[in-house]
Design a protein around this motif. Structure first.
Motif, mmCIF file in Angstrom:
data_model
loop_
_atom_site.group_PDB
_atom_site.id
_atom_site.type_symbol
_atom_site.label_atom_id
_atom_site.label_comp_id
_atom_site.label_asym_id
_atom_site.label_seq_id
_atom_site.Cartn_x
_atom_site.Cartn_y
_atom_site.Cartn_z
ATOM 1 N N ALA A 1 0.863 -1.184 0.000
ATOM 2 C CA ALA A 1 0.000 0.000 0.000
ATOM 3 C C ALA A 1 0.899 1.234 0.000
ATOM 4 O O ALA A 1 1.998 1.198 0.556
ATOM 5 N N PRO A 2 0.487 2.301 -0.666
ATOM 6 C CA PRO A 2 -0.774 2.473 -1.369
ATOM 7 C C PRO A 2 -0.746 1.826 -2.758
ATOM 8 O O PRO A 2 0.299 1.322 -3.184
ATOM 9 N N ASP A 3 -1.874 1.900 -3.452
ATOM 10 C CA ASP A 3 -1.970 1.412 -4.822
ATOM 11 C C ASP A 3 -1.359 2.479 -5.735
ATOM 12 O O ASP A 3 -2.016 3.428 -6.142
ATOM 13 N N THR A 4 -0.078 2.299 -6.041
ATOM 14 C CA THR A 4 0.651 3.332 -6.786
ATOM 15 C C THR A 4 0.072 3.540 -8.177
ATOM 16 O O THR A 4 -0.019 4.680 -8.656
ATOM 17 N N VAL A 5 -0.311 2.462 -8.834
ATOM 18 C CA VAL A 5 -0.856 2.583 -10.190
ATOM 19 C C VAL A 5 -2.162 3.373 -10.173
ATOM 20 O O VAL A 5 -2.404 4.223 -11.039
ATOM 21 N N ALA A 6 -3.013 3.111 -9.172
ATOM 22 C CA ALA A 6 -4.265 3.865 -9.072
ATOM 23 C C ALA A 6 -3.987 5.343 -8.826
ATOM 24 O O ALA A 6 -4.651 6.222 -9.391
ATOM 25 N N LEU A 7 -2.997 5.637 -7.987
ATOM 26 C CA LEU A 7 -2.636 7.032 -7.723
ATOM 27 C C LEU A 7 -2.115 7.707 -8.988
ATOM 28 O O LEU A 7 -2.451 8.866 -9.270
ATOM 29 N N LEU A 8 -1.303 6.984 -9.759
ATOM 30 C CA LEU A 8 -0.785 7.558 -11.005
ATOM 31 C C LEU A 8 -1.911 7.767 -12.009
ATOM 32 O O LEU A 8 -1.894 8.736 -12.780
ATOM 33 N N GLY A 9 -2.895 6.864 -12.010
ATOM 34 C CA GLY A 9 -4.043 7.044 -12.894
ATOM 35 C C GLY A 9 -4.818 8.308 -12.554
ATOM 36 O O GLY A 9 -5.194 9.081 -13.451
#
Length: 292
Positions: free
Chosen positions: A103-111
Motif C-alpha cells: 500500500a498504497p496502490d501506486t498505479v491507481a494514484l498515477l491514474g
C-alpha cells in the motif's frame, strides 16, 4: 558550455555507451560525440574513458556528474515553475517502488494524477530501496516508495511514513512447520533460505536479526524481486520472509508469524525541493494515507 552538451554527457554516463546515449537524446552519435568533445575542451579535462566495450567516467567525469545533474534538474524546474504559475502542471514525474509494496496502490494514484494533469510525462520503475534513495537524492527519480528498517538514514529527503509491518515466514503448505501458530528464527535456522542479494539493505536486516538471535542460516537462493521469492517458496525449494501484507493475496504459500522477526517501515520519499509535478503527486499520496 550549454545545457544540451551537459544533457548529452549525463546520458553517456547513464548509458555507458555513446550509441545508446544518442538514441536516448534523439540525435545521431556523431553530433553527440562532437558536442561532448567540445565540452571536454572547454572544461580542460576528459570526462570519459572510451574502450571498445564500454564507456567509463574519468575522475573528472565523476566530479562533473553530480553538478551536471543538479544543473539539468534546476533548468527543468525553471520551466516547470513558470508553467505552474500559469496554472499548468507539466514536465516529467518519475516514480519508483519496491517490488513488495502492499500500500498504497501506486498505479491507481498515477491514474488519478494523469486524469488531473494529462500534460505530465509519467515514468514508473522499481528497484531496491537503497538505490531508489540515491536516485531521489540525485534527481534521477522524483518520488519513491521504499521499505526501510528502523534507524536507516533518510536525511536530506522529505519522508512520509505509510506503515510499519513485521516480516512473516513464508513456507509451502506441505512444509512441516506450516501449521505452527508462531515460529522463531531459531526454529527456522536449519532450513534452506531464499533472500535478497547479499549486501543490500533488505538482506542485511534479515542477517542482523539472525545474528541477534545467535543462530546461523544458509541462503541457497538470492533474488532481487519478491515475485521470484514467491515462486521459489511455492515450489518447496526454500523458505523465506516477506511483509505480512504481501502474503494475503498469494496462493500456494503459508504465512506464519515469527516472534523475533525484523520490522519493515514503508515510506514515501521525495526531494526537499520537489518539482510542481512531484509536489502534486505527493499531495495525492498524503490524501490517500489519511483515508487508509
Amino acid at each position: 558550455m550549454n545545457l544540451r552538451q551537459i544533457e548529452y554527457a549525463v546520458a553517456v554516463a547513464d548509458c555507458e555507451n555513446f550509441t545508446r546515449a544518442a538514441e536516448t537524446c534523439h540525435t545521431v552519435q556523431s553530433a553527440l560525440s562532437h558536442q561532448i568533445s567540445r565540452l571536454e575542451d572547454e572544461l580542460g579535462a576528459p570526462l570519459f574513458e572510451r574502450t571498445s566495450r564500454r564507456v567509463r567516467l574519468t575522475p573528472a567525469g565523476r566530479a562533473f556528474l553530480p553538478a551536471a545533474r543538479q544543473l539539468l534538474h534546476d533548468a527543468q524546474r525553471v520551466r516547470d515553475e513558470v508553467a505552474a504559475a500559469t496554472g499548468q502542471i507539466r514536465g516529467t514525474l518519475s516514480v519508483s517502488v519496491i517490488s513488495a509494496l502492499t500500500a498504497p496502490d501506486t498505479v491507481a494514484l498515477l491514474g488519478e494524477f494523469h486524469r488531473r494533469h494529462p500534460q505530465v510525462d509519467i515514468r514508473l520503475g522499481s528497484g531496491m530501496s537503497e538505490v531508489m534513495l540515491a536516485d531521489v537524492r540525485e534527481h534521477r527519480v522524483d518520488v519513491a516508495f521504499v521499505g526501510l528498517w528502523p534507524g536507516e538514514d533518510i536525511t536530506g529527503l522529505n519522508a512520509l511514513l505509510l506503515c510499519d509491518e513485521a516480516l512473516v515466514a513464508v513456507l509451502p503448505p506441505a512444509h512441516p512447520l506450516a501449521g505452527a501458530a508462531e515460529l522463531s528464527l531459531q526454529s527456522l535456522a536449519a532450513e534452506r533460505w531464499v533472500d535478497y542479494t547479499a549486501g543490500c539493505a533488505a538482506r542485511r536486516q534479515t542477517d542482523e536479526a539472525f545474528d541477534r538471535a545467535g543462530v546461523v542460516r544458509s541462503v541457497h537462493f538470492e533474488i532481487d524481486h519478491v515475485g521470484l521469492l514467491e515462486r521459489i517458496v511455492r515450489q518447496g525449494l526454500a523458505v523465506g520472509m516477506m511483509p505480512a501484507g504481501s502474503v494475503t493475496s498469494l496462493d500456494g504459500i503459508v504465512a506464519v508469524p515469527v516472534s523475533d522477526a525484523p520490522t519493515r517501515c514503508v515510506y514515501c520519499v521525495w526531494a526537499r525541493r520537489p518539482t510542481p509535478a512531484a509536489q502534486a503527486f505527493v499531495e495525492l499520496v498524503v490524501d490517500a494515507a489519511k483515508e487508509a
